[in-house]
Structures are given as structure tokens and as C-alpha cells.
Scaffold this motif. Structure first.
Motif, PDB file in Angstrom:
ATOM      1  N   ASP A 108       0.881  -1.173   0.000  1.00  0.00           N
ATOM      2  CA  ASP A 108       0.000   0.000   0.000  1.00  0.00           C
ATOM      3  C   ASP A 108       0.917   1.221   0.000  1.00  0.00           C
ATOM      4  OD1 ASP A 108      -1.885   1.915   0.347  1.00  0.00           O
ATOM      5  OD2 ASP A 108      -2.521   1.280   2.348  1.00  0.00           O
ATOM      6  N   THR A 145      -5.591   8.280  10.461  1.00  0.00           N
ATOM      7  CA  THR A 145      -6.835   8.577   9.784  1.00  0.00           C
ATOM      8  C   THR A 145      -7.769   7.388   9.966  1.00  0.00           C
ATOM      9  OG1 THR A 145      -5.607   9.843   8.160  1.00  0.00           O
ATOM     10  CG2 THR A 145      -7.807   9.175   7.533  1.00  0.00           C
ATOM     11  N   LYS A 146      -9.072   7.671  10.061  1.00  0.00           N
ATOM     12  CA  LYS A 146     -10.104   6.657  10.248  1.00  0.00           C
ATOM     13  C   LYS A 146      -9.925   5.901  11.560  1.00  0.00           C
ATOM     14  CE  LYS A 146     -11.524   6.629   5.560  1.00  0.00           C
ATOM     15  NZ  LYS A 146     -11.888   5.887   4.371  1.00  0.00           N
ATOM     16  N   ARG A 147     -10.579   4.738  11.666  1.00  0.00           N
ATOM     17  CA  ARG A 147     -10.694   4.106  12.970  1.00  0.00           C
ATOM     18  C   ARG A 147     -10.711   2.589  12.837  1.00  0.00           C
ATOM     19  NH1 ARG A 147     -15.766   5.696  16.650  1.00  0.00           N
ATOM     20  NH2 ARG A 147     -16.818   4.782  14.873  1.00  0.00           N
ATOM     21  N   HIS A 170      -5.091   4.101   9.440  1.00  0.00           N
ATOM     22  CA  HIS A 170      -3.817   4.104   8.730  1.00  0.00           C
ATOM     23  C   HIS A 170      -3.195   5.487   8.870  1.00  0.00           C
ATOM     24  CE1 HIS A 170      -6.738   5.706   5.869  1.00  0.00           C
ATOM     25  NE2 HIS A 170      -5.728   6.364   5.315  1.00  0.00           N
ATOM     26  N   ALA A 177      -4.085  14.517   5.198  1.00  0.00           N
ATOM     27  CA  ALA A 177      -5.479  14.941   5.165  1.00  0.00           C
ATOM     28  C   ALA A 177      -6.104  14.676   3.804  1.00  0.00           C
ATOM     29  CB  ALA A 177      -5.577  16.437   5.496  1.00  0.00           C
ATOM     30  N   PHE A 178      -7.331  14.205   3.814  1.00  0.00           N
ATOM     31  CA  PHE A 178      -8.115  13.939   2.610  1.00  0.00           C
ATOM     32  C   PHE A 178      -7.459  12.886   1.713  1.00  0.00           C
ATOM     33  CE2 PHE A 178      -9.482  17.935   4.261  1.00  0.00           C
ATOM     34  CZ  PHE A 178     -10.860  17.811   4.220  1.00  0.00           C
ATOM     35  N   GLY A 179      -6.610  12.044   2.331  1.00  0.00           N
ATOM     36  CA  GLY A 179      -5.992  10.970   1.574  1.00  0.00           C
ATOM     37  C   GLY A 179      -5.036  11.466   0.506  1.00  0.00           C
ATOM     38  N   MET A 201      -6.649   2.922   0.679  1.00  0.00           N
ATOM     39  CA  MET A 201      -7.346   3.790   1.616  1.00  0.00           C
ATOM     40  C   MET A 201      -7.571   5.179   1.034  1.00  0.00           C
ATOM     41  SD  MET A 201      -8.273   2.321   4.251  1.00  0.00           S
ATOM     42  CE  MET A 201      -8.057   0.729   4.986  1.00  0.00           C
ATOM     43  N   LYS A 202      -7.326   5.318  -0.249  1.00  0.00           N
ATOM     44  CA  LYS A 202      -7.538   6.623  -0.869  1.00  0.00           C
ATOM     45  C   LYS A 202      -9.045   6.879  -0.970  1.00  0.00           C
ATOM     46  CE  LYS A 202      -3.093   6.937  -1.967  1.00  0.00           C
ATOM     47  NZ  LYS A 202      -2.750   5.944  -0.937  1.00  0.00           N
ATOM     48  N   ASN A 203      -9.392   8.163  -0.917  1.00  0.00           N
ATOM     49  CA  ASN A 203     -10.794   8.485  -1.134  1.00  0.00           C
ATOM     50  C   ASN A 203     -11.114   8.271  -2.600  1.00  0.00           C
ATOM     51  OD1 ASN A 203     -11.199   9.218   1.527  1.00  0.00           O
ATOM     52  ND2 ASN A 203     -10.363  11.253   1.153  1.00  0.00           N
ATOM     53  N   TYR A 237      -8.517  16.348  10.114  1.00  0.00           N
ATOM     54  CA  TYR A 237      -9.024  15.282   9.253  1.00  0.00           C
ATOM     55  C   TYR A 237      -9.032  13.949  10.002  1.00  0.00           C
ATOM     56  CZ  TYR A 237      -9.447  12.219   5.184  1.00  0.00           C
ATOM     57  OH  TYR A 237      -9.859  11.269   4.290  1.00  0.00           O
ATOM     58  N   THR A 277     -12.412  11.833  10.644  1.00  0.00           N
ATOM     59  CA  THR A 277     -12.604  10.466  10.145  1.00  0.00           C
ATOM     60  C   THR A 277     -12.706   9.465  11.292  1.00  0.00           C
ATOM     61  OG1 THR A 277     -10.208  10.185   9.887  1.00  0.00           O
ATOM     62  CG2 THR A 277     -11.447  10.846   7.928  1.00  0.00           C
TER      63      THR A 277
END
Lengths: 580, 162
Positions: free
Chosen positions: A134, A171-173, A178, A182-184, B1-3, B67, B71
Motif C-alpha cells: 500500500d 486517519t479513520k478508525r 492508517h 489529510a483527505f488521503g 485507503m484513498k478516497n 481530518y 474520520t
């Protein structure tokens, strides 16, 4: 005397100052509690659960890295249940970690691998992960592979706590957690300053520098190329670590010997370019002081710092020295002065700098860094990449004789050697500037006030009646604080040295990675820096201005420091960047 | 994990000013970050990048940290609610009746992931816990309409109604 606390760890009585953690107290008692996410003064979050210990009377196991000691405490670190718990924790981490250990950049230098080995872990207990890579390889200097990330958050802390950049975070849960931006967004889209501090704190192979060694091998194999190697000051006190030598060992002689055997055509010392930087920067400082120029003058050797300034403190861009960094000066004089002298077309010269730094990989791509019409620098290797190349070249490093760098750019002063530690550039500049101002050729040499690993250092010197107020800082959080004070009018200086990495280049993002057990218990920055200061102290030639190479360069080529020609070849410009 | 999708920003300068004014009024509040994100969601209906950037500029909290918070907590939305909000029940009864399959199928059909909104703003997709129709498991809701005993094959037809 501060109060002390008595406790018993694994049957050993130990007395430690109040406020110590169980982890530190155990170390004092000769007991190593395993850790993974913990980094002293940086990341104490008790997340990885490897440092769990049994405290008699406590309801559950406690994380030793965040639990402070109390009087009469009885701690056990080595019960059957704890050994089992550690094993299981590691097995769970492994079940979500891409284990391509044999081809991983961190193989044999991975904290997870070491812990699994020490704890007799069963790799198959929860099934092997079938994770795919990844990868974010958008940035010029590093590759992130989240399939190897164990979410210890050490990189996040390095980025935000030490460096004030904070472009990565969790980011996330839950399972989806991971580390990212911000905003991937890819790292390249953020205001990352390429310092690489995230890489050196990563316990596994989730973060690695972008390897340029294949380009260097190709150049070395190309008979039409004149390949130049140019290692930075701090590399010589670090490279030995990659070959099992004690931390701080100075391999100033073995370094050119290894490079020669690898097939480099010329082996130059970036330290010589550091002396050149001092000639130009010292002149710039005197000019600004005498002619009412913008003050304080701020050093420009550290490309991570430069990019930080461009993003976060653009109002200080006029304060930055217009001098290129020693790396870029080395490349530009190699492809102009040296090329002309040797009659080599600069397009056939391939300059490889060897750096403690990943931001140098970015710096070489900046605009205004191609004095000869070709890029000043063609490839940047970190200390780690060079060590791997030496191993691949079948060289037994510790058996190498001590050799010299090649003439033209092979001689440097002690002042240039100390460039690799925080305060070193300042001290080097002060030595030369004080000689110019006082006219005394044996002026003050040791400016010990600017040495040491303190975050912000200040001093005031009287140089021939001129009071010069200086400040030295390293780590961008410290730089942020210092610049904020200047902005608010609380502080005033003439000259400031900033290095992006805490402790300076000796702790750079491209340096050998020591496991957290070492960095938590040893002042790594200090030990490495001492290798440089000891080298300087043992030298006759200690001032840049006395370096005969400088006389030759200015007499036959540049005229004088700050000349028009010097500006064309040795100076650069900066741009304001928008914060992400 | 990309948007996976980009939904056009729907905020207005008036909304941005309202947020800025609130941030200035409350700049001395302790622990401002969470209330600021909640306020922004109240104003915009979700947390667009522009709103998070404004909060970052006013509070000094990095965009990445905001962010990360946005999330982490499920109450925050990163996409505007679509005209039709699809909720897939993941409560115990629906879950054992394989509502994961329903969610997966909807993700494929709508080309978005859970928590996202289609670029045209028509559908948003999210999971929810028990909606009290366990007898009809597995169940989805589209705004106020309930569809139960789903196998997955009927989803395309259901979406076509909207």
C-alpha cells in the motif's frame, strides 16, 4: 536534591528520582522492558502494549513507558503470563503486517523483527497476512508502505512534535486506521519538508528513503562519465555504525578509500565546499551588518529548514542567506571550475553527494541549482544507501586503510567538519568573521556557547568592537518558537543558524537507524557530534579562511567572496510557498 | 485507503463567513477543536475541505489532525448528504442475514464507498445500526422508504426508481 523513590523490580531494589517511569527505573536496575511505540521525549502513548508489566496490587497490567514509579512499588516484568502476553501482542501485530522480510530495506535492522525473534513468536499463529503493498511514493525523498505500518505513531510524533510540520497522522478508525495525510492526499501534495525524521524513527520498513543507488551504479559503469563522490561532514562519523563500529567513530580516512574502490573517478569532500560556504556567508554577514542589510542573517545549509521557511515563515525569506548549501556549491564548482581546469565537458560529469539528509534529494531538484547549465548534483545518496552500496561492492569496510580525498576539493578545515552538528555552521562562520574583523590571524577559535544539543542557544560576541548577537537552533519546532519570538519583537539577533533536524545533521533523516532502545538511553546526537568536535580539536587548520583551496579558488577563479561570478555560481534564490 | 470520489464543494461565502465569525468569537474557548468541527458541520451539513482549512487557520491545529478527528468520529461527515440517503442496516439481525453483501453490492452499483456521496450529489451511502425492522432483515432505508428481505438482485431496480 530532588526526592527519590524506592521500588523493587524483578526482585532488584532500585532507587530512582521521583517522576521516573517504570521503564526508566527498570533500565537503571539493569532490566530491559521491551518497547515498540515508545520514544523518549517524543512518543509516550502506551499504545503497543509490549511494555506491559505486573505491578503488585494493580488491577491490570500497566504500560511501563507511561506509568510513573511510587514508593514501595513491586514490579514484575518477567512472569510466564507477561511473556505470553508479549508473544500474543507481537503475533497480532504480525497478522496485520506485510512480512517480506528478506527483501525489506529494514531486514536485520527492524525492531519488530528483533522483538519477534527475542520472544519466540509463532508467525503463523493468526495466519499470515496476505496484504498487498500500500504505497505512496509521490514525494521525491521517501516511500511509505502502509502494509508494513504497525501504527506506533512514532513518525506522526516526529513530524508534529519535533518538526512542527504535522502533515501525517492517523486517519479513520479500527481496522481502517492508517497513517496518511489529510483527505488521503499523497505526501507530495502536502507541505512536507522532506526532512526524513519520520524515516529514522520508524521501527519497521514502512518508511524508507527513495533509493538512488541504481542510478549511481549505472553512472559508475558508464565509461563516458566522470563520476564524482562528495560526502558531507557528518557522514564520516556515522557510516561506521553501519559496519558495527561504536557510535561516533570517525571514518574520515576509510570513507575515501571505500569510494575509490567502488570506482568513483574523483573523491571530493563536501567539507571543502563548507569552507567555501563560510567564505561567502561570512562575507554576506559582514556586508549586511556594515551596509544596513536585512538582519538577522539566517543560514541556508539545511534544505528542510529552507522549505519550512518558505511555507511557514515567508516573511523571513529576505533574511535567508543567498548562499547555496555546501552540497550545491560542491556540485556547481565541480561542473564549472573543476570542469574547466580539467577540460571535461560538464555534461559528462556526474556528481554524487553522500548526505545525512533526505531533503537533499529534494534540494537537488530546486530551480536555480544548475550553475553550469546542468544540474549541480546528479544523485544524492543517504549514509544508509552508501553503506549498502559498499556492502554490495564486496568491500570489507573495517579492513580499509586510511586514505585521502582527491586534491582540488580534498582539503578542509576543522570548522568545516563541525558543520555536521548543531552550532557548527555558526562556530565556523564566527571563526572566519572574527579573523576578518579583528585582523588577528589567531583569533578566538572555540565558541563553546553555541555547542551542545539544547534546542535554542544564544550568545553575544564582541568582535573588534562590533557586538554580534547570535542564536542557534535545531529541530523545526524550536525554530518555530525562535522565529515567533523574533516576529513578536521579543528577540533581536544579527546571525542565526537553523538546522531542520534536532541536533543537526548528525541526527539527519538519512543517517543510520538506531533502534529505540539505543536512542532512548543514549544521547545519540551528542555522541555522534563529539566525533566531529574531536576531529576539529585535533587539527592545525581550523578556520575556513586559512584553507589553501580557498586562496586558490578566489585567486584564480572567483576574484573575491561575494563577487559577481561567485553570485552566479554559488548563490541562489527562494520562493514563497502556500501552506497546505 | 484513498478516497474514491470527489464531490463538488457546495459551500457558500456566507457559510464560510459564519464559521469564521464563530471562530473569532470563541477563540479563547478551551478545547475548541471539537466544537469548531461540530459548528462547521452544522453550518455546511458536512465538513468540506474549505471548512477544515478555515478551522486550521484559526486554531493552529493542523489540517491533518482535524481530518484525523473528522474520520475517527462517526458523527462527522466528509461528504454532503445526498438527495437520497441510503442507510444499510448492520444491526445484529441484518448482519447475520448478510447485509454486508448488500452494502458491497451498493458500493459497486453506485461506485462509491460507505460514507461517501455520488459526485452528482444524488445518493449518499452509509451503514446504520438496528432500525427496528429485524423481521424484514436484511433491510435498507432510502430516505423514508424501507426495503426488506433483500437478496441483492433487486438493488439495481430499487435505485432506478430514484
Amino acid at each position: 536534591m530532588s526526592k527519590t523513590v524506592n521500588l523493587k523490580i524483578d526482585g532488584v531494589n532500585v532507587e530512582v528520582p521521583e517522576g521516573y517511569t517504570i521503564l526508566d527505573a527498570a533500565y537503571k536496575a539493569g532490566i530491559k522492558i521491551p518497547t515498540l511505540c515508545y520514544m523518549k521525549d517524543l512518543n509516550a502513548i502506551g499504545a503497543c502494549r509490549l511494555c506491559l508489566v505486573e505491578v503488585e496490587g494493580a488491577r491490570s497490567y500497566l504500560a511501563a513507558c507511561v506509568t510513573t514509579v511510587s514508593e514501595g512499588m513491586v514490579v514484575n516484568t518477567n512472569t510466564p503470563a507477561l511473556r505470553k502476553s508479549r508473544q500474543k501482542t507481537l503475533e497480532l501485530i504480525l497478522s496485520n503486517h506485510r512480512t517480506d522480510c528478506l527483501s525489506c530495506a529494514r531486514n536485520t535492522n527492524c525492531e519488530l523483527q528483533t522483538l519477534c525473534h527475542e520472544n519466540n513468536v509463532d508467525m503463523d499463529r493468526f495466519g499470515r497476512s496476505n496484504l498487498e503493498p500500500d504505497i505512496d511514493d509521490s514525494a521525491v525523498h521517501l516511500i511509505r508502505d502502509n502494509s508494513k505500518c504497525i501504527l506506533c505513531r512514532r513518525c506522526v510524533a516526529a513530524c508534529s512534535v519535533n518538526q512542527h510540520v504535522a502533515v501525517i497522522g492517523p486517519t479513520k478508525r479500527g481496522y481502517d486506521t492508517h497513517i496518511g495525510s489529510a483527505f488521503g492526499d499523497p505526501l507530495d501534495a502536502t507541505s512536507c519538508i522532506h526532512c526524513g525524521q519520520c524515516i529514522v524513527v520508524c521501527p519497521v520498513g514502512a518508511l524508507t528513503e527513495k533509493d538512488e543507488s541504481e542510478q549511481v551504479w549505472a553512472a559508475l559503469a558508464d565509461p563516458t562519465k566522470h563520476v564524482i563522490a562528495a560526502p558531507a561532514p557528518s557522514v564520516r562519523v556515522q557510516l561506521g555504525e553501519c559496519f558495527g563500529m561504536p557510535i561516533g567513530t570517525n571514518v574520515h580516512g576509510k570513507l575515501p578509500a571505500a569510494l575509490r574502490r567502488m570506482g568513483f573517478d574523483s573523491i571530493f569532500d563536501v567539507d571543502t565546499a563548507a569552507d567555501l560556504t563560510i567564505m561567502e556567508e561570512g562575507t554576506e554577514l559582514l556586508d549586511r551588518i556594515n551596509n544596513g542589510g536585512v538582519l538577522p542573517l539566517i543560514t541556508s545549509c539545511s534544505p528542510g529548514w529552507i522549505k519550512f521557511c518558505e511555507y511557514y515563515f515567508p516573511e523571513f525569506i529576505p533574511n535567508l542567506s543567498s548562499c547555496k548549501s555546501p552540497q550545491q556549491m560542491m556540485g556547481s564548482v565541480s561542473k564549472t571550475y573543476f570542469a574547466e581546469k580539467q577540460g571535461i565537458d560538464p555534461k559528462d560529469i556526474f556528481v554524487v553527494s553522500i548526505m545525512p539528509c533526505t531533503a537533499k534529494k529534494f534540494e537537488k531538484t530546486r530551480a536555480g541549482q544548475s550553475a553550469s547549465g546542468y544540474p549541480d548534483i546528479d544523485a544524492v545518496l543517504t549514509t544508509r544507501e552508501l553503506a549498502n552500496m559498499i556492502k554490495r561492492a564486496n568491500i570489507i569496510f573495517d579492513k580499509l586503510p586510511d586514505e585521502d580525498f582527491d586534491p582540488v576539493f580534498g582539503m578542509a578545515s576543522g570548522a568545516a567538519h563541525i558543520f555536521g552538528a548543531t552550532g557548527g555552521v555558526m562556530e565556523a562562520a564566527l571563526r572566519t568573521v572574527s579573523e576578518i574583523l579583528t585582523g588577528d590571524d589567531a583569533p578566538k577559535i572555540d565558541f563553546s556557547e553555541v555547542r551542545g544539543t539544547k534546542g535554542i542557544k544564544e550568545a553575544e560576541y564582541d568582535l573588534a568592537g562590533i557586538k554580534v548577537k547570535v542564536a542557534v537552533t535545531s529541530g523545526l519546532e524550536n525554530a518555530h518558537q525562535l522565529l515567533t519570538m523574533i516576529k513578536n519583537g521579543e528577540k533581536e539577533y544579527h546571525f542565526i543558524e537553523v538546522m531542520a533536524c534536532p541536533g543537526g545533521c548528525v541526527n539527519g533523516g538519512g543517517q543510520p537507524i538506531q533502534p529505540s532502545f539505543v536512542t532512548n538511553n543514549l544521547n545519540l546526537r551528542h555522541t555522534r557530534a563529539m566525533g566531529l568536535y574531536n576531529q576539529d580539536a585535533g587539527m592545525q587548520l581550523r578556520k575556513s579562511i586559512d584553507n589553501p583551496v580557498m586562496n586558490e579558488l578566489y585567486d584564480t577563479y572567483f576574484g573575491k567572496p561575494g563577487s559577481h561570478k561567485a553570485h552566479e555560481i554559488l548563490h541562489t534564490t527562494y520562493v514563497e510557498r502556500e501552506i497546505y | 485507503m484513498k478516497n474514491t470520489v470527489v464531490v463538488p464543494y457546495t459551500g457558500t461565502p456566507e457559510q464560510e463567513n459564519e464559521l469564521k465569525e464563530w471562530l473569532i468569537e470563541n477563540k479563547d474557548m478551551q478545547g475548541l477543536t471539537m466544537p469548531a468541527l461540530q459548528k462547521a458541520q452544522e453550518i455546511f451539513g458536512y465538513l468540506p475541505r474549505a471548512a477544515q482549512t478555515i478551522i486550521s487557520e484559526h486554531t493552529g491545529v493542523s489540517l491533518e489532525e482535524l481530518y484525523g478527528i473528522a474520520t475517527f468520529y462517526s458523527m462527522f461527515r466528509l461528504y454532503p448528504v445526498g438527495d437520497y440517503k441510503i442507510s444499510v442496516c448492520m444491526g445484529t439481525a441484518c448482519y447475520v442475514k448478510n447485509s454486508q453483501n448488500i452494502l458491497d453490492k451498493l458500493e459497486v452499483l453506485l461506485k462509491i464507498k460507505e460514507g461517501e456521496t455520488t459526485p452528482d450529489g444524488k445518493f449518499s451511502l452509509e451503514s446504520c445500526r438496528c432500525i427496528g425492522a429485524c423481521g424484514l432483515a436484511p433491510v435498507i432505508m432510502i430516505n423514508e422508504d424501507v426495503y426488506g428481505r433483500l437478496t441483492g438482485d433487486e438493488l439495481e431496480g430499487i435505485l432506478a426508481k430514484y
